[in-house]
Design an enzyme around this catalytic site. Structure first.
Site, PDB file in Angstrom:
ATOM      1  N   HIS A 186      -1.042 -10.423  -1.670  1.00 19.82           N
ATOM      2  CA  HIS A 186      -0.201 -10.034  -2.798  1.00 19.82           C
ATOM      3  C   HIS A 186      -0.877  -9.019  -3.715  1.00 19.82           C
ATOM      4  O   HIS A 186      -0.656  -9.009  -4.927  1.00 19.82           O
ATOM      5  CB  HIS A 186       0.291 -11.267  -3.566  1.00 19.82           C
ATOM      6  CG  HIS A 186       1.381 -11.981  -2.824  1.00 19.82           C
ATOM      7  ND1 HIS A 186       1.107 -12.854  -1.805  1.00 19.82           N
ATOM      8  CD2 HIS A 186       2.722 -11.906  -2.927  1.00 19.82           C
ATOM      9  CE1 HIS A 186       2.248 -13.320  -1.321  1.00 19.82           C
ATOM     10  NE2 HIS A 186       3.239 -12.744  -1.973  1.00 19.82           N
ATOM     11  N   GLU A 195       0.403  -5.076  11.587  1.00 25.63           N
ATOM     12  CA  GLU A 195       1.110  -4.597  10.402  1.00 25.63           C
ATOM     13  C   GLU A 195       2.606  -4.911  10.468  1.00 25.63           C
ATOM     14  O   GLU A 195       3.223  -5.236   9.465  1.00 25.63           O
ATOM     15  CB  GLU A 195       0.880  -3.090  10.273  1.00 25.63           C
ATOM     16  CG  GLU A 195       1.417  -2.491   9.020  1.00 25.63           C
ATOM     17  CD  GLU A 195       1.065  -1.022   8.885  1.00 25.63           C
ATOM     18  OE1 GLU A 195      -0.062  -0.723   8.459  1.00 25.63           O
ATOM     19  OE2 GLU A 195       1.922  -0.179   9.223  1.00 25.63           O
ATOM     20  N   HIS A 205       4.940   0.375  -0.366  1.00 26.49           N
ATOM     21  CA  HIS A 205       5.677  -0.596   0.440  1.00 26.49           C
ATOM     22  C   HIS A 205       4.710  -1.695   0.852  1.00 26.49           C
ATOM     23  O   HIS A 205       3.517  -1.611   0.581  1.00 26.49           O
ATOM     24  CB  HIS A 205       6.296   0.077   1.676  1.00 26.49           C
ATOM     25  CG  HIS A 205       5.276   0.635   2.613  1.00 26.49           C
ATOM     26  ND1 HIS A 205       4.542   1.778   2.339  1.00 26.49           N
ATOM     27  CD2 HIS A 205       4.831   0.189   3.812  1.00 26.49           C
ATOM     28  CE1 HIS A 205       3.713   2.015   3.341  1.00 26.49           C
ATOM     29  NE2 HIS A 205       3.849   1.056   4.248  1.00 26.49           N
ATOM     30  N   HIS A 236       0.840  -1.193   0.000  1.00 22.68           N
ATOM     31  CA  HIS A 236       0.000   0.000   0.000  1.00 22.68           C
ATOM     32  C   HIS A 236       0.870   1.236   0.000  1.00 22.68           C
ATOM     33  O   HIS A 236       2.089   1.159   0.117  1.00 22.68           O
ATOM     34  CB  HIS A 236      -0.981   0.004   1.190  1.00 22.68           C
ATOM     35  CG  HIS A 236      -0.361   0.204   2.531  1.00 22.68           C
ATOM     36  ND1 HIS A 236      -1.032   0.742   3.597  1.00 22.68           N
ATOM     37  CD2 HIS A 236       0.885  -0.047   3.003  1.00 22.68           C
ATOM     38  CE1 HIS A 236      -0.249   0.793   4.659  1.00 22.68           C
ATOM     39  NE2 HIS A 236       0.919   0.321   4.322  1.00 22.68           N
ATOM     40  N   HIS A 252       3.595  -5.128   3.716  1.00 24.82           N
ATOM     41  CA  HIS A 252       3.627  -5.695   5.059  1.00 24.82           C
ATOM     42  C   HIS A 252       3.232  -7.164   5.020  1.00 24.82           C
ATOM     43  O   HIS A 252       2.457  -7.584   4.160  1.00 24.82           O
ATOM     44  CB  HIS A 252       2.644  -4.964   5.986  1.00 24.82           C
ATOM     45  CG  HIS A 252       2.947  -3.521   6.174  1.00 24.82           C
ATOM     46  ND1 HIS A 252       3.969  -3.078   6.983  1.00 24.82           N
ATOM     47  CD2 HIS A 252       2.377  -2.415   5.642  1.00 24.82           C
ATOM     48  CE1 HIS A 252       4.000  -1.753   6.961  1.00 24.82           C
ATOM     49  NE2 HIS A 252       3.038  -1.325   6.144  1.00 24.82           N
ATOM     50  N   CYS A 276       5.801   6.155   4.733  1.00 24.60           N
ATOM     51  CA  CYS A 276       4.676   5.350   4.239  1.00 24.60           C
ATOM     52  C   CYS A 276       3.937   5.996   3.071  1.00 24.60           C
ATOM     53  O   CYS A 276       2.983   5.424   2.549  1.00 24.60           O
ATOM     54  CB  CYS A 276       3.712   5.010   5.369  1.00 24.60           C
ATOM     55  SG  CYS A 276       4.442   3.892   6.569  1.00 24.60           S
TER      56      CYS A 276
END
Length: 149
Positions: free
Chosen positions: A75, A136, A29, A16, A31, A25
């Site tokens: 994904h 996260e 990137h 996201h 998680h 952020c």
């Protein structure tokens, strides 16, 4: 009969970016999310029922969460559709990437609200969603509790 809470945990990988954010952020990137889903209900007391003694079959809960959350978000890259990220999303989709456009800033806080709404709609009538925990990172997570809402 007592109310019992049961929890099932899930993992999925999602990317996201937070449009307009003033930190790292803002960049795309990902998680390794861990989602804990806790439901509450009374165990089935009918001894002729194949699910006798269960609040809900863990397999049934798994099916709901996989179909609504894991299989959709795993994904994928999530962007807020109301930002210029839609241009990046279109480019990624043209290149064969799985992109999800949502109506909210894709923070853990907003994602857990979205997930709660999706899961609640699919639970059997006698079962309630008690809480969700969306982790996260190793040290950061968002929690949603029905009692707070």
């Amino acid at each position: 009969m007592s109310n019992i809470r049961i929890t099932k945990q899930f993992t999925f990988e999602t990317g996201h970016a937070l449009y307009g954010y003033d930190g790292k952020c803002k960049n795309v990137h990902g998680h390794s999310y861990k989602l804990s889903v806790t439901v509450i209900g009374k165990p089935i007391t009918d001894s002729s029922n194949v699910k006798f003694g269960m609040v809900i079959d863990f397999g049934d809960l798994k099916k709901i969460v996989k179909e609504e959350i894991v299989d959709v978000f795993d994904h994928a890259t999530v962007f807020n559709r109301n930002t210029p990220h839609v241009e990046l999303a279109a480019e990624l989709e043209q290149r064969g990437h799985h992109v999800i456009l949502v109506e909210y800033q894709p923070t853990s806080e907003n994602m857990v609200i979205d997930f709660a709404d999706k899961i609640k709609k699919r639970l059997p009538e006698a079962i309630s969603l008690h809480s969700l925990r969306l982790q996260e990172t190793e040290s950061s997570y968002a929690e949603w509790y029905e009692s707070d809402n």
